[in-house]
Enzyme design. Structure first.
Site, short mmCIF file in Angstrom:
data_model
loop_
_atom_site.label_atom_id
_atom_site.label_comp_id
_atom_site.label_asym_id
_atom_site.label_seq_id
_atom_site.Cartn_x
_atom_site.Cartn_y
_atom_site.Cartn_z
CE1 TYR A 39 -4.06 -2.13 0.39
CE2 TYR A 39 -2.78 -3.29 1.76
CZ TYR A 39 -3.64 -3.28 0.91
OH TYR A 39 -4.75 -4.24 1.01
CG ASN A 52 -11.04 -2.07 -8.24
OD1 ASN A 52 -11.64 -1.65 -9.02
ND2 ASN A 52 -9.96 -2.97 -8.32
CB CYS A 74 -7.73 -4.40 -6.02
SG CYS A 74 -9.11 -5.50 -6.24
CG HIS A 75 -5.27 -9.81 -7.86
ND1 HIS A 75 -5.96 -9.27 -8.97
CD2 HIS A 75 -4.26 -10.50 -8.55
CE1 HIS A 75 -5.65 -9.41 -10.17
NE2 HIS A 75 -4.44 -10.13 -9.99
CD GLU A 102 -2.00 -11.54 -11.67
OE1 GLU A 102 -1.14 -11.01 -10.95
OE2 GLU A 102 -3.15 -11.17 -12.09
#
Length: 180
Positions: free
Chosen positions: A114, A137, A145-146, A172
């Site tokens: 963050y 979001n 946002c993950h 990912e």
């Protein structure tokens, strides 16, 4: 057809898309712009966030735009760049739009804290506000946002559940094998 009590009248389409985690619900405008995306079991959250930004809208069930459907399918099949071209709505406050734009700049396979995200938007002391914007979001996965984690590397909250967040980050290539 679900009518939402709002001020201006606009038409949007609610669609269901398949994913390996659970079905997704997508809300798109007639031009194909994505306005909301969330897991089907979080439909109430999806609607709540959508209504915040679209007073007066009418929501009708229908098929997702072909380009969105293809991009989501390709992403889950391993094309990490497939969602990059999905057009998203310019909704939210000025601050939220800045945070959400910065989220889209985090490459698949990487994470940010963050604090790093706050610094990226030029407000290094705004970590908490960034966290609130991240949590508000309405366009999950596409506005990733993950990819935001705690400074310690902890998988902090995710609206779709921390297990799904971990799955997306593994998919990912952003999580170490020990966290798999």
């Amino acid at each position: 057809m679900t009518a939402l009590p709002m001020k201006r009248h606009a038409m949007f389409t609610l669609s269901r898309l398949s994913s390996p985690l659970a079905d997704l619900l997508a809300i798109t405008a007639a031009d194909g712009t994505l306005h909301a995306l969330d897991f089907a079991d979080y439909a109430e959250r999806l609607h709540r966030l959508f209504v915040r930004h679209h007073r007066g809208a009418t929501l009708t069930e229908g098929p997702a735009p072909a380009a969105l459907s293809a991009a989501v399918t390709a992403y889950f099949a391993g094309d990490m760049a497939a969602l990059d071209a999905v057009p998203v709505a310019g909704i939210g406050s000025t601050f939220q739009r800045r945070v959400w734009a910065a989220l889209r700049q985090i490459p698949a396979g990487e994470t940010r804290s963050y604090g790093q995200l706050a610094a990226a938007i030029g407000q290094p002391s705004a970590s908490r506000a960034v966290g609130l914007a991240n949590g508000a979001n309405p366009i999950g996965i596409v506005v990733p946002c993950h990819r935001v984690i705690g400074t310690s590397g902890a998988l902090t909250g995710y609206a779709g559940g921390v297990e799904r967040k971990a799955w997306l980050l593994r998919h990912e290539g952003a999580l170490a094998p020990l966290l798999a």
